[in-house]
Design a protein around this motif. Sequence first.
Motif, PDB file in Angstrom:
ATOM      1  N   PRO A  35     -12.319 -64.346  48.953  1.00 52.38           N
ATOM      2  CA  PRO A  35     -11.374 -63.896  49.993  1.00 52.38           C
ATOM      3  C   PRO A  35     -10.998 -65.001  50.978  1.00 52.38           C
ATOM      4  O   PRO A  35     -11.827 -65.851  51.303  1.00 52.38           O
ATOM      5  N   SER A  36      -9.761 -64.984  51.445  1.00 49.76           N
ATOM      6  CA  SER A  36      -9.333 -65.977  52.440  1.00 49.76           C
ATOM      7  C   SER A  36      -9.919 -65.602  53.805  1.00 49.76           C
ATOM      8  O   SER A  36     -10.265 -64.433  54.043  1.00 49.76           O
ATOM      9  N   ASN A  37      -9.987 -66.582  54.691  1.00 49.11           N
ATOM     10  CA  ASN A  37     -10.481 -66.302  56.047  1.00 49.11           C
ATOM     11  C   ASN A  37      -9.613 -65.269  56.739  1.00 49.11           C
ATOM     12  O   ASN A  37     -10.106 -64.389  57.439  1.00 49.11           O
ATOM     13  N   CYS A 149      -9.420 -58.714  39.646  1.00 52.67           N
ATOM     14  CA  CYS A 149     -10.730 -58.435  40.246  1.00 52.67           C
ATOM     15  C   CYS A 149     -11.787 -59.459  39.812  1.00 52.67           C
ATOM     16  O   CYS A 149     -12.139 -59.549  38.635  1.00 52.67           O
ATOM     17  N   PRO A 150     -12.358 -60.233  40.765  1.00 50.73           N
ATOM     18  CA  PRO A 150     -13.352 -61.250  40.407  1.00 50.73           C
ATOM     19  C   PRO A 150     -14.667 -60.650  39.922  1.00 50.73           C
ATOM     20  O   PRO A 150     -15.472 -61.336  39.299  1.00 50.73           O
ATOM     21  N   ALA A 151     -14.884 -59.365  40.187  1.00 50.04           N
ATOM     22  CA  ALA A 151     -16.154 -58.729  39.803  1.00 50.04           C
ATOM     23  C   ALA A 151     -16.012 -57.893  38.534  1.00 50.04           C
ATOM     24  O   ALA A 151     -16.964 -57.225  38.132  1.00 50.04           O
ATOM     25  N   PHE A 168     -20.278 -57.367  44.742  1.00 48.43           N
ATOM     26  CA  PHE A 168     -19.512 -58.583  45.052  1.00 48.43           C
ATOM     27  C   PHE A 168     -19.319 -58.718  46.567  1.00 48.43           C
ATOM     28  O   PHE A 168     -19.462 -59.805  47.133  1.00 48.43           O
ATOM     29  N   LEU A 169     -19.032 -57.589  47.232  1.00 48.81           N
ATOM     30  CA  LEU A 169     -18.854 -57.639  48.693  1.00 48.81           C
ATOM     31  C   LEU A 169     -20.158 -58.089  49.368  1.00 48.81           C
ATOM     32  O   LEU A 169     -20.130 -58.796  50.376  1.00 48.81           O
ATOM     33  N   ASP A 170     -21.309 -57.719  48.788  1.00 55.39           N
ATOM     34  CA  ASP A 170     -22.605 -58.161  49.347  1.00 55.39           C
ATOM     35  C   ASP A 170     -22.739 -59.684  49.252  1.00 55.39           C
ATOM     36  O   ASP A 170     -23.270 -60.338  50.161  1.00 55.39           O
ATOM     37  N   PRO A 178     -20.861 -61.919  60.013  1.00 58.54           N
ATOM     38  CA  PRO A 178     -20.766 -60.483  59.738  1.00 58.54           C
ATOM     39  C   PRO A 178     -19.478 -60.095  58.991  1.00 58.54           C
ATOM     40  O   PRO A 178     -19.184 -58.921  58.848  1.00 58.54           O
ATOM     41  N   TYR A 179     -18.741 -61.090  58.512  1.00 60.71           N
ATOM     42  CA  TYR A 179     -17.490 -60.774  57.805  1.00 60.71           C
ATOM     43  C   TYR A 179     -17.747 -60.529  56.321  1.00 60.71           C
ATOM     44  O   TYR A 179     -18.650 -61.128  55.743  1.00 60.71           O
ATOM     45  N   TYR A 180     -16.959 -59.640  55.749  1.00 58.94           N
ATOM     46  CA  TYR A 180     -16.985 -59.438  54.304  1.00 58.94           C
ATOM     47  C   TYR A 180     -15.673 -58.782  53.902  1.00 58.94           C
ATOM     48  O   TYR A 180     -14.916 -58.302  54.750  1.00 58.94           O
ATOM     49  N   GLY A 181     -15.400 -58.767  52.614  1.00 55.14           N
ATOM     50  CA  GLY A 181     -14.160 -58.194  52.098  1.00 55.14           C
ATOM     51  C   GLY A 181     -13.801 -58.919  50.821  1.00 55.14           C
ATOM     52  O   GLY A 181     -14.528 -59.814  50.370  1.00 55.14           O
ATOM     53  N   CYS A 182     -12.685 -58.515  50.218  1.00 50.64           N
ATOM     54  CA  CYS A 182     -12.251 -59.157  48.982  1.00 50.64           C
ATOM     55  C   CYS A 182     -10.757 -58.858  48.812  1.00 50.64           C
ATOM     56  O   CYS A 182      -9.925 -59.710  49.036  1.00 50.64           O
ATOM     57  N   GLY A 183     -10.444 -57.623  48.396  1.00 53.60           N
ATOM     58  CA  GLY A 183      -9.055 -57.174  48.348  1.00 53.60           C
ATOM     59  C   GLY A 183      -8.155 -57.865  47.348  1.00 53.60           C
ATOM     60  O   GLY A 183      -6.932 -57.807  47.472  1.00 53.60           O
ATOM     61  N   LYS A 184      -8.747 -58.493  46.302  1.00 56.79           N
ATOM     62  CA  LYS A 184      -7.889 -59.129  45.281  1.00 56.79           C
ATOM     63  C   LYS A 184      -7.143 -58.068  44.465  1.00 56.79           C
ATOM     64  O   LYS A 184      -6.153 -58.380  43.809  1.00 56.79           O
TER      65      LYS A 184
END
Length: 198
Positions: A35-37, A149-151, A168-170, A178-184
């Motif tokens: 994920p991008s910043n 999806c990378p996972a 994958f989010l973990d 404390p950031y997380y996410g993916c959203g591809k």
Amino acid sequence: MKPREWLPSANTVIVYFFPFTDEIRESNRKVMSWPSNEWLHGRIDGHEFMREFSLFLNSRLNDEGYKSLVSGLDSRFKSTGFTSNWSERHAAYICGLGTFGLSKGIIMEKGTAGRFGSIVTELRLKPDIKKYNSIYEYCINCGVCAENCPAEAISTEKGKDHKRCSDFLDIVKEKHKPYYGCGKCQVGVPCENRNPKD
Ligand code: B12
Ligand code: SF4
Ligand code: SF4
């Protein structure tokens, strides 16, 4: 829990969607493995903004004399693992915002990349007309979300595997706490910021 289990005098559920900006979506299309910043901040700080917005709207409704609450921020709200007792997506579907997609995100006229919020209130509002009849109507089943999806959590045969997505989010969280996410599954897809059926 249904709306009247949250608030017995409820008459309306208000659901709103805040789509991510072009900048956030475009940044997350550049590298598809991570994920991008901008996306991470949109996911976490953007949702913090959504919370503040929901509390503000809720306090205005209560001040006007209409008992209201934000189910997702109520003390009775529980989200354990892959489920919760207030589904923003189901509320969005029922309120006329859009339908589910293969990725299990809701697809709306504004697409799928963004965040939902909702309020249960005594205020009586005229309901929006649902422009669809079935739960997957806006999804064209193109499978691009699965390819992205990378996972490998999405497949056209089996739908979405929440465990793979969550694992994958973990991994992302380990690196960016404390950031997380993916959203591809929400970028570089025909349903990113529009209804692909239109
Ligand atoms: C737990 C959770 C997760 C879990 C996954 C569990 C899940 N069920 O999806 C994890 C941590 C893996 C996750 C990941 C992500 N999530 Co999430 N998540 C949630 C959360 C907190 C609860 C989900 C929930 O209530 N489930 C309860 C069940 C009953 O409802 P449901 O999952 O909404 O619906 C499912 C079933 O009912 C079934 N279903 C649907 N229709 C029908 C019809 C019939 C007849 C049947 C039998 C079943 C069925 O399929 C649905 C989809 O899986 C919600 C916020 C909320 N309170 O709603 C956000 C939420 C769903 N997540 C969201 C997002 C954006 C993400 C991510 C993209 C994260 C990111 N930004 O990078 C990823 C991937 C999302 C994806 N592809 O689905 C958004 C979805 C936005 C959208 N456009 O739809 C939500 C609504 C948060 C928000 N406030 O905007 N999430
Ligand atoms: S990318 Fe294609 S298959 Fe996936 S949810 Fe969007 S329209 Fe449906
Ligand atoms: S958020 Fe990422 S890991 Fe989860 S389903 Fe979407 S693309 Fe796959």
